[in-house]
Write a protein that holds these residues in place. Structure first.
Motif, short mmCIF file in Angstrom:
data_model
loop_
_atom_site.label_atom_id
_atom_site.label_comp_id
_atom_site.label_asym_id
_atom_site.label_seq_id
_atom_site.Cartn_x
_atom_site.Cartn_y
_atom_site.Cartn_z
N GLU A 139 1.21 -1.01 0.11
CA GLU A 139 0.30 0.25 0.59
C GLU A 139 1.32 1.25 0.23
N ASP A 140 2.08 0.77 0.67
CA ASP A 140 2.99 2.70 0.93
C ASP A 140 3.75 2.66 -0.60
N TYR A 141 3.82 1.89 -1.24
CA TYR A 141 4.33 1.21 -3.04
C TYR A 141 3.33 2.16 -3.88
N ALA A 142 2.02 2.09 -3.43
CA ALA A 142 1.18 2.38 -4.15
C ALA A 142 1.11 3.82 -3.80
N ARG A 143 0.58 4.08 -2.70
CA ARG A 143 0.99 5.98 -2.81
C ARG A 143 2.19 6.57 -3.42
N ARG A 144 2.99 5.94 -3.82
CA ARG A 144 3.99 6.70 -4.20
C ARG A 144 3.79 6.62 -5.98
N HIS A 145 2.88 5.51 -6.56
CA HIS A 145 2.73 5.34 -7.23
C HIS A 145 0.86 5.79 -8.40
N PRO A 146 0.63 6.58 -7.91
CA PRO A 146 -0.32 7.46 -7.89
C PRO A 146 -1.48 7.31 -9.23
N GLY A 147 -0.08 7.07 -10.53
CA GLY A 147 -0.67 7.15 -11.78
C GLY A 147 0.13 6.35 -12.39
#
Length: 324
Positions: A182-190
């Motif tokens: 989930e942390d990784y996803a927040r840094r890749h919003p696009g």
């Protein structure tokens, strides 16, 4: 000239370089990780990566990998730093300085004001007894036996090994900080990465009239009508309390169409799949893709904690949502 032979030689030399750096990992690496963790967790600082020439490009890649995996980092060019970009650095930060020879004039020049600020310096170098080594608080060796360049000059094996070392640092830091998907996803919003890691099943599932259901015992004809009305590739077969009994898909229909006389009049129970793979609404979109790939299926039923049907996910919706 044998091009393939030469190319293989380069690969072998660079692989040997990485093996050498791996073998030389010691307490300096551990100290570097601890120092970075202390900087970002206690001091709310960041990692500032400095290098010139080929190491400037390696530093940019390292900074990008660090940042995307939870360790704030920026690349600072030593020459630009001496003309204003030194403002990137704060007293709370830590510097990773890269120079294989440890004697880069431009890098050494910028380390002097770094030292005056009291900022800790981690050196990635092949020459610990160099000027860079003298400035450093912590030294991590990137020593290789030779470059792939026939003149042993162009940075090749050394920069490849440094890049691998940077990846190792980033991944160790990721694990040490408990960095999650989930942390990784927040840094890749696009892009597809962000969508598959941020969207949940409830965001993409079909509900209401777009989710086909029929009671247990219904004829296949009714199941087909329900699927057609929902423009879906499957139908959930449910018990009277709406708990899932099974699933019938387009594939099931085609497989039985020829071999089963009067198929559309037969009960749907006779061709449905019992105990199918299901989803919960709070699972991530990437879980959908993983199940599709692992089990080679195109349709999934969404159930609640009591196995009651609340929707469906159809693979034909994935491209529209840009997660496939």
């Amino acid at each position: 000239m044998d091009y393939l032979k030469r190319a293989n030689e380069v690969f072998d030399i660079e692989l040997d370089g990485m093996k050498r750096v791996k073998a030389d990992l010691d307490g300096g690496f551990v100290q570097a990780i601890d120092a970075i963790l202390q900087t970002i967790e206690n001091g709310y600082g960041k990692v500032v990566i400095a290098g010139v020439g080929k190491n400037w490009h390696i530093g940019n890649k390292m900074a990008a990998t660090f940042t995307s995996t939870g360790t704030p980092a920026v690349a600072m060019h030593p020459i630009e730093a001496m003309h204003g970009d030194f403002g990137i650095l704060s007293e709370r930060d830590i510097v990773v300085a890269m120079s294989y020879s440890g004697a880069s004039d431009e890098l050494i020049a910028v380390l002097q004001p770094v030292k005056r600020m009291g900022v800790k310096i981690i050196a990635l170098t092949g020459e610990p007894e160099s000027p860079l080594g003298e400035y450093a608080d912590i030294i991590v060796s990137v020593k290789v036996d030779k470059e792939a360049c026939p003149f042993n000059m162009a940075p090749t094996a050394s920069t490849t090994a440094t890049l691998a070392l940077g990846d190792a640092m980033a991944m160790v830091l990721l694990d040490a900080r408990g960095f999650k998907m989930e942390d990784y996803a927040r840094r890749h919003p696009g892009g597809a990465i962000g969508r598959t890691l941020l969207l949940r099943v409830e965001d993409v599932m079909r509900t209401g009239k777009r989710s086909a259901t029929v009671p247990v015992g219904s004829p296949v004809k009714d199941a087909l009508i329900s699927m057609t009305g929902a423009k879906a590739g499957c139908v959930a077969v449910v018990h009277p309390d709406n708990t899932l009994a099974g699933i019938m898909t387009d594939g099931d229909l085609r497989r039985h169409l020829i071999e089963t006389p009067n198929l559309i009049e037969q009960p749907v129970d006779s061709i449905m799949t019992v105990n199918p793979k299901t989803l919960k609404k709070d699972q991530l979109a990437i879980d959908i893709l993983n199940i599709y790939e692992q089990f080679n299926i195109d349709d999934l039923i969404v159930v609640d904690d009591t196995n009651r049907v609340i929707g469906a996910v159809d693979i034909q919706d994935m491209p529209k949502l840009k997660i496939l």
